[in-house]
Design a protein around this motif. Structure first.
Motif, short mmCIF file in Angstrom:
data_model
loop_
_atom_site.label_atom_id
_atom_site.label_comp_id
_atom_site.label_asym_id
_atom_site.label_seq_id
_atom_site.Cartn_x
_atom_site.Cartn_y
_atom_site.Cartn_z
N LEU A 8 40.78 37.13 40.52
CA LEU A 8 40.01 37.08 39.09
C LEU A 8 39.69 37.57 38.72
CD1 LEU A 8 38.68 33.17 40.75
CD2 LEU A 8 41.26 33.56 39.54
N THR A 9 39.11 39.05 39.03
CA THR A 9 38.12 40.39 38.77
C THR A 9 39.20 41.14 38.13
OG1 THR A 9 37.96 40.86 40.75
CG2 THR A 9 36.01 39.65 39.60
N THR A 10 40.10 40.73 39.08
CA THR A 10 41.37 42.04 38.37
C THR A 10 41.22 42.87 37.43
OG1 THR A 10 43.22 42.54 39.65
CG2 THR A 10 43.33 40.50 38.01
N PHE A 11 41.17 42.16 35.86
CA PHE A 11 41.08 42.84 35.47
C PHE A 11 40.02 42.67 34.09
CE2 PHE A 11 43.06 39.39 34.24
CZ PHE A 11 42.68 38.45 32.93
N TRP A 12 38.41 42.77 34.59
CA TRP A 12 37.80 42.32 33.85
C TRP A 12 36.91 43.56 33.54
CZ3 TRP A 12 33.55 39.67 37.19
CH2 TRP A 12 33.99 38.30 37.28
N ASP A 13 37.56 44.78 33.80
CA ASP A 13 37.55 46.42 32.63
C ASP A 13 38.29 46.04 32.12
OD1 ASP A 13 39.54 46.04 35.03
OD2 ASP A 13 39.67 49.01 35.76
N ASP A 14 39.03 45.86 31.37
CA ASP A 14 40.22 45.66 30.54
C ASP A 14 39.23 45.52 29.10
OD1 ASP A 14 41.81 44.23 28.08
OD2 ASP A 14 43.12 45.43 29.18
N PRO A 15 39.83 46.66 28.41
CA PRO A 15 38.22 46.52 27.36
C PRO A 15 38.12 45.37 26.27
CG PRO A 15 39.87 48.68 26.70
CD PRO A 15 40.15 47.67 28.25
N ASP A 21 45.38 37.61 25.01
CA ASP A 21 46.97 39.09 25.00
C ASP A 21 46.95 39.75 26.40
OD1 ASP A 21 48.36 37.84 22.53
OD2 ASP A 21 46.92 39.75 21.47
N THR A 22 45.52 40.07 27.29
CA THR A 22 45.16 40.50 27.66
C THR A 22 45.50 39.90 29.39
OG1 THR A 22 43.70 41.82 26.84
CG2 THR A 22 43.69 41.52 29.67
N TYR A 23 45.25 38.37 28.91
CA TYR A 23 45.75 37.11 30.67
C TYR A 23 46.90 37.20 30.77
CZ TYR A 23 45.45 33.31 33.20
OH TYR A 23 45.67 32.24 34.20
N THR A 24 47.77 36.92 28.89
CA THR A 24 48.81 36.77 29.25
C THR A 24 49.38 37.96 29.85
OG1 THR A 24 49.63 35.52 27.45
CG2 THR A 24 51.04 36.49 28.09
N HIS A 25 49.56 38.95 29.66
CA HIS A 25 49.62 40.49 30.13
C HIS A 25 49.46 40.38 31.79
CE1 HIS A 25 50.60 44.75 30.26
NE2 HIS A 25 49.98 45.04 31.14
N HIS A 26 48.93 39.94 32.57
CA HIS A 26 48.77 39.37 34.18
C HIS A 26 48.88 38.29 34.33
CE1 HIS A 26 45.85 43.37 32.36
NE2 HIS A 26 46.22 43.96 33.62
N GLU A 27 49.81 38.22 33.66
CA GLU A 27 50.30 36.93 34.58
C GLU A 27 50.21 35.58 34.03
OE1 GLU A 27 50.27 37.18 39.12
OE2 GLU A 27 52.29 38.76 38.89
N LEU A 96 32.33 35.08 35.55
CA LEU A 96 33.96 35.30 35.66
C LEU A 96 34.25 34.54 33.73
CD1 LEU A 96 36.39 34.34 36.49
CD2 LEU A 96 36.18 32.77 37.81
N MET A 97 33.92 33.72 33.49
CA MET A 97 33.92 32.93 32.69
C MET A 97 33.65 34.26 31.26
SD MET A 97 32.47 29.21 32.85
CE MET A 97 29.97 29.51 32.76
N LEU A 98 32.52 34.93 31.30
CA LEU A 98 32.27 35.81 29.77
C LEU A 98 33.44 36.98 30.09
CD1 LEU A 98 30.57 36.96 28.31
CD2 LEU A 98 29.04 38.71 29.57
N ALA A 99 34.24 37.47 31.48
CA ALA A 99 35.22 38.39 31.01
C ALA A 99 36.60 37.53 31.67
CB ALA A 99 35.35 39.33 33.03
N ALA A 100 36.61 36.81 32.32
CA ALA A 100 38.71 36.35 32.02
C ALA A 100 38.18 34.52 31.66
CB ALA A 100 38.70 36.67 33.15
N PRO A 101 37.68 34.46 30.59
CA PRO A 101 37.72 32.97 30.69
C PRO A 101 39.23 31.87 30.80
CG PRO A 101 37.33 33.86 28.30
CD PRO A 101 37.72 34.70 29.70
N GLN A 102 40.26 32.46 29.99
CA GLN A 102 41.48 32.20 30.81
C GLN A 102 42.05 31.82 31.55
OE1 GLN A 102 42.81 30.98 28.00
NE2 GLN A 102 42.01 32.21 25.88
#
Length: 436
Positions: A8-15, A21-27, A96-102
């Motif tokens: 769940l935290t795998t791409f939290w450091d993405d800008p 778009d970021t979420y779609t790029h990560h499956e 979690l909701m702030l960094a990766a809500p999708q």
């Protein structure tokens, strides 16, 4: 040594980690395509066999909770996500909701499909306006991409998702108080039974799950129940977000398999903030769980091991305190919170938390006598198991455990006429000053 499992935290450091778009790029939303091709009953069975347990505190099996819904009767049924995170020290759902809500949005769609829900709700703590706006934007993006709304991905399944901002009450973290608040009433716990699965939101069958529980569903569906069950322990399966705060060098969110120890997490976090001071006490699951000490550093952080050691895994909010901290003052401050947040519906909690605060405050100031410790334990005994909901029980946990492990520190406040950790108030430090 156990290693971190960033999922769940795998791409939290993405800008721009929060964007679709970021979420779609990560499956992102691949799990939804897979789920919509499955029978809903198979999704429930997969969640059961994965061993996912509620990540909101109680640890109840998620798939089992879904299966408690009665057979469809033609009327609506609801999914409500409990995002009212507000206990002191608990800070995993909001980031979690702030960094990766999708993750949460996709999890809502899959869960709703599994239980036959066509209108889901996310109940968010109202003070976190920045998170509210981000969730609204995430839902807006999901609608625009066809992940929400009518005929999702051409499957014929419809779902609307509403983000609701609460009015800022800790009691609304209790699932039935949350439902009353969502319906526009004062947030107070309901008498159970009936349970929400039978008569929940608008008196209809309702599933209430924590944010992290629902966000964990897409990875489970995409990678399989055996993949999830391969992590963690035999009875506490999978991964979880461990929140380290307090006197630690690198506080933050550490996503790891259940069963990791605090010693391992502290090593990953750079140890104590000041290497000249040692760990004194810590909370394994937030301020409403019994305290642990340095003797518990190697307790596996899973539901069974923590319970066997006398506490609860709870929300995995690991608050770390070194030997400069007054345990009496810390417990007094937590009790301030529980007294203020008591909804007042039941006498044990309403009156009991008030009396806990009075006695603790007196002891912290070095007043009273040793009998006050027994009085505290007696008040706790009259709250525990007698309050209308778990808030009262949680308020007793730091009090009883601190007396168990730090009775001498309470007595030191009495013998020294004040807190020994405060130079201005303590005669202990005054004596040291005179002798030197």
């Amino acid at each position: 040594m156990t290693t971190l499992t960033p999922i769940l935290t795998t791409f939290w450091d993405d800008p721009q980690s929060w964007t679709l778009d970021t979420y779609t790029h990560h499956e992102g939303y691949q799990a939804l395509d897979k789920a919509l091709g499955m029978d809903p009953a198979d999704l429930v069975a997969m969640t059961k066999s994965s061993g996912l347990r509620g990540r909101g505190g109680a640890g109840f099996p998620t798939g089992m909770k879904w299966s408690f819904l009665p057979p469809p009767d033609g009327g609506p049924r609801y999914l409500v996500v409990n995002a009212d995170e507000s206990e002191p020290g608990t800070c995993k759902d909001i980031p979690l909701m702030l960094a990766a809500p999708q993750f949460l949005v996709e999890g809502c769609v899959i869960t709703s499909y599994a239980i036959g829900c066509h209108h889901a709700f996310i109940y968010l703590r109202g003070e976190v306006v920045h998170v509210y706006r981000r969730l609204l934007r995430a839902v807006e993006e999901a609608y625009a991409a066809g992940h929400l709304g009518k005929n999702i991905h051409g499957s014929g399944f419809d779902l609307d998702l509403t983000v609701h901002a609460g009015a800022g009450a800790y009691i609304c973290g209790e699932e039935t108080a949350l439902l009353d608040s969502l319906e526009g009433r004062r947030g107070q716990p309901r008498l159970k039974p009936p349970f929400p699965a039978v008569a929940g939101l608008y008196a209809r069958p309702t599933v209430v799950n924590n944010v992290e529980s629902i966000a964990s569903i897409p990875p489970i569906v995409l990678h399989g129940d055996e993949w999830f069950a391969s992590m963690g322990t035999e009875r506490s399966k999978g991964f979880g977000i461990f929140s380290l705060s307090g006197h630690v060098a690198k506080p933050g969110q550490y996503e790891a398999p259940l069963g990791i120890t605090l010693r391992e997490l502290l090593d990953m976090a750079g140890g104590m903030r000041d290497p000249n001071h040692e760990l004194k006490f810590w909370t394994p699951g937030g301020s409403s769980t019994p305290l642990f000490t340095a003797e518990h550093l190697d307790i596996p952080l899973d539901f069974e091991s923590v319970a066997a050691a006398g506490s609860m895994l709870g929300t995995r909010a690991l608050q770390i305190f070194d030997d400069t901290t007054c345990v009496v003052r810390a417990v007094d401050r937590w009790t301030d919170f529980y007294m203020h947040e008591s909804c007042g519906k039941c006498t044990p909690c309403r009156e009991g938390t008030w009396w806990l605060k009075q006695v603790l405050g007196r002891l912290e100031r070095g007043q009273g006598d040793e009998e006050d410790l027994e009085k505290l334990l007696d008040v706790c005994d009259n709250i525990l198991g007698r309050a209308f909901c778990a808030l009262g029980d949680g308020a007793t946990s730091p009090v009883t455990s601190s007396i168990e492990y730090f009775r001498d520190e309470y007595l030191l406040h009495l013998s020294e006429g004040g807190c020994p950790f405060d130079r201005d108030a303590s005669t202990l430090f005054a004596k040291e000053h005179v002798t030197t």
